[in-house]
Design a protein around this motif. Structure first.
Motif, PDB file in Angstrom:
ATOM      1  N   ILE A  35      73.944  -9.934  23.494  1.00  0.00           N
ATOM      2  CA  ILE A  35      74.003 -10.829  23.831  1.00  0.00           C
ATOM      3  C   ILE A  35      72.023 -10.916  24.077  1.00  0.00           C
ATOM      4  O   ILE A  35      71.559 -12.237  23.812  1.00  0.00           O
ATOM      5  N   LYS A  36      71.444  -9.628  24.053  1.00  0.00           N
ATOM      6  CA  LYS A  36      70.272  -9.932  24.488  1.00  0.00           C
ATOM      7  C   LYS A  36      69.860 -10.266  23.013  1.00  0.00           C
ATOM      8  O   LYS A  36      68.846 -10.557  23.324  1.00  0.00           O
ATOM      9  N   ILE A  37      70.026  -9.124  22.035  1.00  0.00           N
ATOM     10  CA  ILE A  37      69.420 -10.152  20.379  1.00  0.00           C
ATOM     11  C   ILE A  37      69.634 -11.240  20.663  1.00  0.00           C
ATOM     12  O   ILE A  37      68.808 -11.630  19.822  1.00  0.00           O
ATOM     13  N   ALA A  38      70.450 -11.753  20.338  1.00  0.00           N
ATOM     14  CA  ALA A  38      70.960 -13.173  19.982  1.00  0.00           C
ATOM     15  C   ALA A  38      69.742 -14.463  21.221  1.00  0.00           C
ATOM     16  O   ALA A  38      69.268 -14.851  20.017  1.00  0.00           O
ATOM     17  N   GLN A  39      69.888 -13.508  22.588  1.00  0.00           N
ATOM     18  CA  GLN A  39      68.934 -14.482  23.122  1.00  0.00           C
ATOM     19  C   GLN A  39      67.695 -14.617  23.404  1.00  0.00           C
ATOM     20  O   GLN A  39      66.340 -15.586  23.067  1.00  0.00           O
ATOM     21  N   ARG A  45      69.712 -16.876  18.954  1.00  0.00           N
ATOM     22  CA  ARG A  45      70.799 -16.917  17.844  1.00  0.00           C
ATOM     23  C   ARG A  45      72.514 -17.391  18.582  1.00  0.00           C
ATOM     24  O   ARG A  45      72.336 -16.642  19.879  1.00  0.00           O
ATOM     25  N   THR A  46      73.268 -17.175  17.509  1.00  0.00           N
ATOM     26  CA  THR A  46      74.332 -17.602  17.899  1.00  0.00           C
ATOM     27  C   THR A  46      75.031 -15.214  17.930  1.00  0.00           C
ATOM     28  O   THR A  46      74.192 -15.226  17.298  1.00  0.00           O
ATOM     29  N   THR A  47      75.852 -14.966  18.740  1.00  0.00           N
ATOM     30  CA  THR A  47      75.894 -13.607  18.701  1.00  0.00           C
ATOM     31  C   THR A  47      77.002 -13.405  17.395  1.00  0.00           C
ATOM     32  O   THR A  47      76.793 -12.035  17.141  1.00  0.00           O
ATOM     33  N   SER A  48      77.851 -14.305  16.656  1.00  0.00           N
ATOM     34  CA  SER A  48      78.434 -14.175  15.520  1.00  0.00           C
ATOM     35  C   SER A  48      77.819 -14.304  14.692  1.00  0.00           C
ATOM     36  O   SER A  48      77.434 -13.270  13.498  1.00  0.00           O
ATOM     37  N   ALA A  49      76.798 -15.250  15.166  1.00  0.00           N
ATOM     38  CA  ALA A  49      75.325 -14.624  13.389  1.00  0.00           C
ATOM     39  C   ALA A  49      74.626 -13.693  13.543  1.00  0.00           C
ATOM     40  O   ALA A  49      74.240 -12.739  12.613  1.00  0.00           O
ATOM     41  N   ILE A  50      74.150 -12.994  14.999  1.00  0.00           N
ATOM     42  CA  ILE A  50      74.679 -11.747  15.293  1.00  0.00           C
ATOM     43  C   ILE A  50      75.242 -10.774  13.916  1.00  0.00           C
ATOM     44  O   ILE A  50      74.647  -9.896  13.351  1.00  0.00           O
ATOM     45  N   LEU A  51      75.799 -10.526  14.796  1.00  0.00           N
ATOM     46  CA  LEU A  51      77.137  -9.568  14.034  1.00  0.00           C
ATOM     47  C   LEU A  51      77.453  -9.864  12.093  1.00  0.00           C
ATOM     48  O   LEU A  51      77.532  -8.744  11.536  1.00  0.00           O
ATOM     49  N   ALA A  52      76.720 -11.196  12.580  1.00  0.00           N
ATOM     50  CA  ALA A  52      77.257 -11.104  10.578  1.00  0.00           C
ATOM     51  C   ALA A  52      76.155 -11.051  10.110  1.00  0.00           C
ATOM     52  O   ALA A  52      76.232 -10.014   8.781  1.00  0.00           O
ATOM     53  N   GLN A 102      65.848 -29.340  15.567  1.00  0.00           N
ATOM     54  CA  GLN A 102      65.219 -30.458  16.700  1.00  0.00           C
ATOM     55  C   GLN A 102      67.051 -30.511  16.947  1.00  0.00           C
ATOM     56  O   GLN A 102      67.570 -30.833  18.333  1.00  0.00           O
ATOM     57  N   GLN A 103      68.229 -30.467  16.024  1.00  0.00           N
ATOM     58  CA  GLN A 103      69.182 -30.921  16.350  1.00  0.00           C
ATOM     59  C   GLN A 103      70.152 -29.825  17.196  1.00  0.00           C
ATOM     60  O   GLN A 103      70.900 -30.113  18.181  1.00  0.00           O
ATOM     61  N   ASN A 104      70.012 -28.443  17.019  1.00  0.00           N
ATOM     62  CA  ASN A 104      70.529 -27.488  18.067  1.00  0.00           C
ATOM     63  C   ASN A 104      70.456 -27.560  19.570  1.00  0.00           C
ATOM     64  O   ASN A 104      70.391 -27.381  20.379  1.00  0.00           O
ATOM     65  N   MET A 105      68.116 -27.988  19.829  1.00  0.00           N
ATOM     66  CA  MET A 105      68.461 -28.303  20.818  1.00  0.00           C
ATOM     67  C   MET A 105      68.549 -28.922  21.845  1.00  0.00           C
ATOM     68  O   MET A 105      69.546 -28.969  22.755  1.00  0.00           O
ATOM     69  N   GLN A 106      69.246 -30.964  21.110  1.00  0.00           N
ATOM     70  CA  GLN A 106      69.925 -31.639  21.199  1.00  0.00           C
ATOM     71  C   GLN A 106      71.316 -31.071  22.207  1.00  0.00           C
ATOM     72  O   GLN A 106      71.977 -32.005  22.511  1.00  0.00           O
ATOM     73  N   ASN A 107      71.927 -30.394  21.442  1.00  0.00           N
ATOM     74  CA  ASN A 107      72.722 -29.714  20.688  1.00  0.00           C
ATOM     75  C   ASN A 107      73.599 -29.327  22.327  1.00  0.00           C
ATOM     76  O   ASN A 107      74.490 -28.229  22.216  1.00  0.00           O
ATOM     77  N   ASN A 108      72.587 -28.613  22.859  1.00  0.00           N
ATOM     78  CA  ASN A 108      72.520 -27.201  23.465  1.00  0.00           C
ATOM     79  C   ASN A 108      73.353 -25.347  23.156  1.00  0.00           C
ATOM     80  O   ASN A 108      73.926 -25.351  22.924  1.00  0.00           O
ATOM     81  N   LYS A 109      72.438 -25.210  21.787  1.00  0.00           N
ATOM     82  CA  LYS A 109      72.968 -24.641  20.541  1.00  0.00           C
ATOM     83  C   LYS A 109      72.036 -24.038  20.650  1.00  0.00           C
ATOM     84  O   LYS A 109      70.042 -24.199  20.918  1.00  0.00           O
ATOM     85  N   PRO A 110      71.707 -22.173  20.629  1.00  0.00           N
ATOM     86  CA  PRO A 110      70.034 -21.683  20.459  1.00  0.00           C
ATOM     87  C   PRO A 110      69.737 -22.374  18.909  1.00  0.00           C
ATOM     88  O   PRO A 110      69.699 -22.675  17.870  1.00  0.00           O
ATOM     89  N   LYS A 111      68.192 -22.492  19.520  1.00  0.00           N
ATOM     90  CA  LYS A 111      67.539 -23.312  18.448  1.00  0.00           C
ATOM     91  C   LYS A 111      67.341 -22.832  17.692  1.00  0.00           C
ATOM     92  O   LYS A 111      67.038 -23.896  15.841  1.00  0.00           O
ATOM     93  N   ASN A 112      68.067 -21.582  16.842  1.00  0.00           N
ATOM     94  CA  ASN A 112      67.710 -21.331  15.024  1.00  0.00           C
ATOM     95  C   ASN A 112      69.140 -20.862  15.103  1.00  0.00           C
ATOM     96  O   ASN A 112      69.598 -20.763  13.874  1.00  0.00           O
ATOM     97  N   SER A 113      70.478 -21.493  15.587  1.00  0.00           N
ATOM     98  CA  SER A 113      71.574 -21.369  15.056  1.00  0.00           C
ATOM     99  C   SER A 113      71.612 -22.201  13.425  1.00  0.00           C
ATOM    100  O   SER A 113      70.965 -23.955  13.444  1.00  0.00           O
ATOM    101  N   GLY A 114      71.985 -21.090  13.011  1.00  0.00           N
ATOM    102  CA  GLY A 114      72.288 -22.323  11.822  1.00  0.00           C
ATOM    103  C   GLY A 114      71.379 -21.861  10.444  1.00  0.00           C
ATOM    104  O   GLY A 114      71.329 -22.139   9.403  1.00  0.00           O
TER     105      GLY A 114
END
Length: 602
Positions: free
Chosen positions: A556-560, A564-571, A522-534
């Motif tokens: 970038i496609k995997i992240a979309q 999630r963010t691209t940094s989260a995918i790489l991590a 909910q907070q991610n969507m309110q803050n215009n972040k990827p839904k599953n970020s964090g």
């Protein structure tokens, strides 16, 4: 066998000092060193106090004849049975509901009275002094056991032995050397007993970072005692440098340890043994379900009855079969799931909450899981006769972190149910990692600090490889650990603010996984972040990320796709060892350059 310089120093110190403290990190040959002491002082009478029966059994087989091997409870049990009239043939564990009925007090008063009783039994105090109803009930409970009016508990006879010993009302044997093993998990009463025993030399040995029983009243003797000499065992014979690096980063970052664990050079070999370590029984049961589904042989380290009994009896309660409840009799006093959940929340009984969740997920399948687990467990006990040991490299050994201490496997999977490090720091009233460091020596939340220790215990069971399912590895692998953990603390704090607006105050570590996921989305969507970020990674998402990367999908496609963010995918790809650190850095730079050029065009 080649003896290390540290071991030689310890052996020589025995004849020079009256009290010695040995800080022994995971896998550094603690038991071997104690055996060396016993062998080097063969003419001395030695008492080795083991932490539990399993350690005692193992030690009894390897120590020389001059060494008496006992647990502290065993020492107390023998003395009480021999020199008093206390009947120890029937021992009982009491719950708050038993105390409420027995002494006709309110449920909340019974909870407090039981806590006071246990605290007294685990302490070095000689009496319960306060006079309110809860303290009076605790005192009455102790006296009733003393007079034989109700069955005693394990903690009672240990405390009674302490009282008799310190007041010189019971005979004791004189030793030349007494060794207290696992001193980091020694509670006050055990420490007081150890100090009251007579010996020329006393040796405290353990790893202060393996203290995991604060909830039982243990209070790290290694930190409290003043000794004539402090020595270290810091070279691990168990694991390689990669695993040592995780352990060192954990201890240096979250425990402020200054001594580094070193290792011996070992050639890389193919793993032959496999372990799986979780925080809870509920996760073990889910893993058992998966093993059965995919036909993988497994063995539980503990008797499956200990893992399943509470869950099975919760099932009986929720399905109107109270007559089948034999062990957790307190369950019979509840009528509905809501009542039971309310009780579990009130007394913060995490295992009970987990058992309810498992019952709702698997229903009567849990009985099939138990039967199959019991068959595998018995087969392993009888492995020399049935050839099960020949399938060692196929078997997955399942255990919780509390039971894993002292064990080891080549390859170890760390489950994703351990407390998040950021949540722990926030629950200790710290908003940043730096603030946590500044407050560290004043922190009294030992049970929260134990959670870092549990993770250290878990990762140091591995000899060669770690399967890093836990999200906590993102911190240990991070280039800038402070930045990553501070960001997560901030998010966790926002979660708590949202929750506190709708319910009573809770700890971040007590929030259910589902609650955290919904709040964060909910907070991610309110803050215009990827839904599953964090959010913590689900197994299917991990597999999807790895599959898409291996099929050459752009990051970038995997992240979309996974939101999630691209940094989260790489991590995650790095944590899963799909890519190296060098590849992670290269891809990060390429993505930055892509975004830079895109912004220029726009």
């Amino acid at each position: 066998m080649k003896i290390t310089t540290q071991q030689k120093d310890i052996i020589n110190a025995v004849k020079k000092y009256n009290t010695i403290k040995i800080n022994a990190f995971a896998g550094t040959g603690k038991t071997t060193t104690l055996k060396l002491i016993a062998n080097n002082y063969k003419n001395d009478k030695i008492l080795y106090l083991a932490f539990n029966s399993a350690i005692k059994q193992e030690a009894s087989e390897i120590f020389p004849n001059n060494t008496f091997v006992k647990t502290t409870h065993g020492l107390a049990y023998s003395a009480i049975a021999r020199y008093t009239d206390i009947n120890l043939s029937t021992l009982k564990t009491y719950r708050a509901i038993d105390i409420s009925k027995k002494f006709e007090i309110s449920y909340n008063q019974a909870i407090s009275a039981l806590k006071i009783f246990e605290a007294f039994c685990n302490s070095s105090k000689l009496e319960i002094k306060k006079d309110d109803i809860e303290h009076k009930t605790a005192k009455q409970l102790f006296n009733n056991m003393l007079l034989g009016q109700i069955a005693p508990t394990h903690s009672f006879y240990l405390k009674y032995y302490h009282l008799l010993l310190t007041q010189e009302q019971i005979p004791q044997y004189k030793y030349d050397i007494i060794m207290l093993d696992e001193a980091q998990d020694t509670n006050e009463v055990t420490l007081a007993i150890f100090e009251a025993l007579e010996a020329k030399t006393k040796i405290y040995v353990g790893d202060e970072h393996q203290q995991i029983y604060s909830f039982r009243g243990s209070s790290n003797a290694l930190n409290k005692i003043k000794c004539d000499k402090t020595l270290y065992l810091s070279c691990s014979f168990r694991f390689n440098n990669t695993i040592a690096s995780y352990a060192n980063r954990l201890l240096q970052t979250f425990k402020l340890e200054k001594v580094e664990i070193t290792t011996l050079d070992k050639p890389k070999q193919k793993p032959q043994t496999y372990g799986y370590i979780s925080r809870t029984n509920a996760t073990l049961i889910s893993t058992i379900a998966s093993c059965i589904k995919y036909r993988r042989p497994y063995v539980t380290i503990r008797d499956p009855k200990e893992i399943f009994m509470l869950t099975m009896e919760v099932y009986y309660l929720l399905h109107n079969q109270k007559q089948n409840i034999k062990f957790n009799r307190f369950l019979k006093d509840f009528h509905t799931e809501d009542e039971l959940l309310e009780y579990a929340k009130e007394v913060e009984d995490y295992e009970l909450k987990s058992a309810i969740k498992v019952v709702n997920q698997y229903q009567n399948q849990i009985f099939d899981f138990y039967k199959i687990s019991d068959k595998f467990y018995l087969a392993w006990q009888n492995r020399l006769n049935n050839g099960f040991d020949k399938r060692l490299n196929e078997i997955l050994f399942l255990t919780t972190a509390h039971t894993a201490k002292g064990l080891e496997w080549d390859n170890v999977t760390i489950a994703d149910d351990f407390s998040d490090f950021a949540d722990l720091i926030l629950d200790m009233q710290c908003n940043t990692l730096k603030q946590f460091h500044q407050k560290y020596n004043k922190l009294t939340s030992n049970e929260l600090l134990d959670e870092f220790n549990l993770f250290y215990v878990a990762i140091t069971r591995a000899k060669q490889e770690l399967v890093k399912d836990s999200e906590n590895f993102h911190y240990l692998l991070a280039k800038n650990i402070s930045k990553v953990i501070n960001s997560r603390i901030k998010e966790a704090k926002e979660d708590l603010i949202t929750v506190s607006a709708t319910t009573t105050k809770v700890k971040s570590t007590k929030l259910q996984k589902e609650e955290k996921e919904l709040l964060r989305q909910q907070q991610n969507m309110q803050n215009n972040k990827p839904k599953n970020s964090g959010l913590k990674w689900k197994l299917e998402d991990k597999i999807k990320a790895q599959t898409m990367y291996n099929k050459n999908y752009p990051i970038i496609k995997i992240a979309q796709t996974l939101q999630r963010t691209t940094s989260a995918i790489l991590a995650e790809l790095y944590k899963s060892e799909i890519i190296t650190k060098a590849v992670q850095n290269k891809l990060t730079q390429m993505i930055k350059e892509e975004k830079f050029y895109a912004s220029k065009i726009l």
